[in-house]
Design an enzyme around this catalytic site. Sequence first.
Site, PDB file in Angstrom:
ATOM      1  CB  CYS A  76     -13.006   2.214 -97.739  1.00 17.00           C
ATOM      2  SG  CYS A  76     -13.216   0.648 -96.856  1.00 17.00           S
ATOM      3  CG  ASN A  82     -31.004  -0.912 -92.863  1.00 13.63           C
ATOM      4  OD1 ASN A  82     -31.934  -1.293 -92.165  1.00 13.63           O
ATOM      5  ND2 ASN A  82     -30.968   0.285 -93.418  1.00 13.63           N
ATOM      6  CG  HIS A 111     -17.581   0.366 -94.732  1.00 15.98           C
ATOM      7  ND1 HIS A 111     -16.272   0.606 -95.141  1.00 15.98           N
ATOM      8  CD2 HIS A 111     -17.601   0.685 -93.417  1.00 15.98           C
ATOM      9  CE1 HIS A 111     -15.562   1.053 -94.117  1.00 15.98           C
ATOM     10  NE2 HIS A 111     -16.360   1.120 -93.052  1.00 15.98           N
ATOM     11  CG  HIS A 149     -23.849   1.854 -92.827  1.00 18.22           C
ATOM     12  ND1 HIS A 149     -23.518   0.869 -93.732  1.00 18.22           N
ATOM     13  CD2 HIS A 149     -25.135   2.161 -93.077  1.00 18.22           C
ATOM     14  CE1 HIS A 149     -24.559   0.597 -94.492  1.00 18.22           C
ATOM     15  NE2 HIS A 149     -25.566   1.362 -94.107  1.00 18.22           N
ATOM     16  CG  HIS A 163     -28.844   4.180 -90.972  1.00 17.07           C
ATOM     17  ND1 HIS A 163     -29.012   4.950 -92.107  1.00 17.07           N
ATOM     18  CD2 HIS A 163     -28.505   2.931 -91.420  1.00 17.07           C
ATOM     19  CE1 HIS A 163     -28.790   4.215 -93.187  1.00 17.07           C
ATOM     20  NE2 HIS A 163     -28.486   2.978 -92.801  1.00 17.07           N
TER      21      HIS A 163
END
Length: 115
Positions: A7, A85, A96, A98, A100
């Site tokens: 964030c 993941n 948070h 995400h 990759h």
Amino acid sequence: MDNCIFCMIAGHTLDARVVYEDDLVLAFDDITPQAPVHTLIIPKCHYADMSDNVPPAVMTALFTAVPKVAALKGVDTTGYRVIVNNGRDASQSVAHLHVHLLGGRSMSHGMVSFG
Ligand code: AMP
């Protein structure tokens, strides 16, 4: 969300090597790269993971950004791996959501690792 490093990066209060940004998502290079190209794509709003009632527009924006980031990083023609993941059993370490994006080297055929 307080104390969430992603964030802070999304809010530009914590430095990162930003690669791409639009209204809904931000992409920046991973601080511990596992490949010559290792970029994370995050929603700007906080969702812990994919099961955190992510609005379809945000999910679309996340994955629409993937090929754009791949092109910006120069791996769109050579190929790249996309990994999320998600949650404890996947060893998610930053809560948070995400994505990759890894590329720039040949990777083994294992489905679930960076290796
Ligand atoms: P995961 O284990 O899937 O939750 O991945 C979290 C990723 O965030 C790891 O690859 C870390 O290297 C990366 N990371 C943690 N902190 C930062 C940061 N401040 N800037 C860039 N990447 C980070």
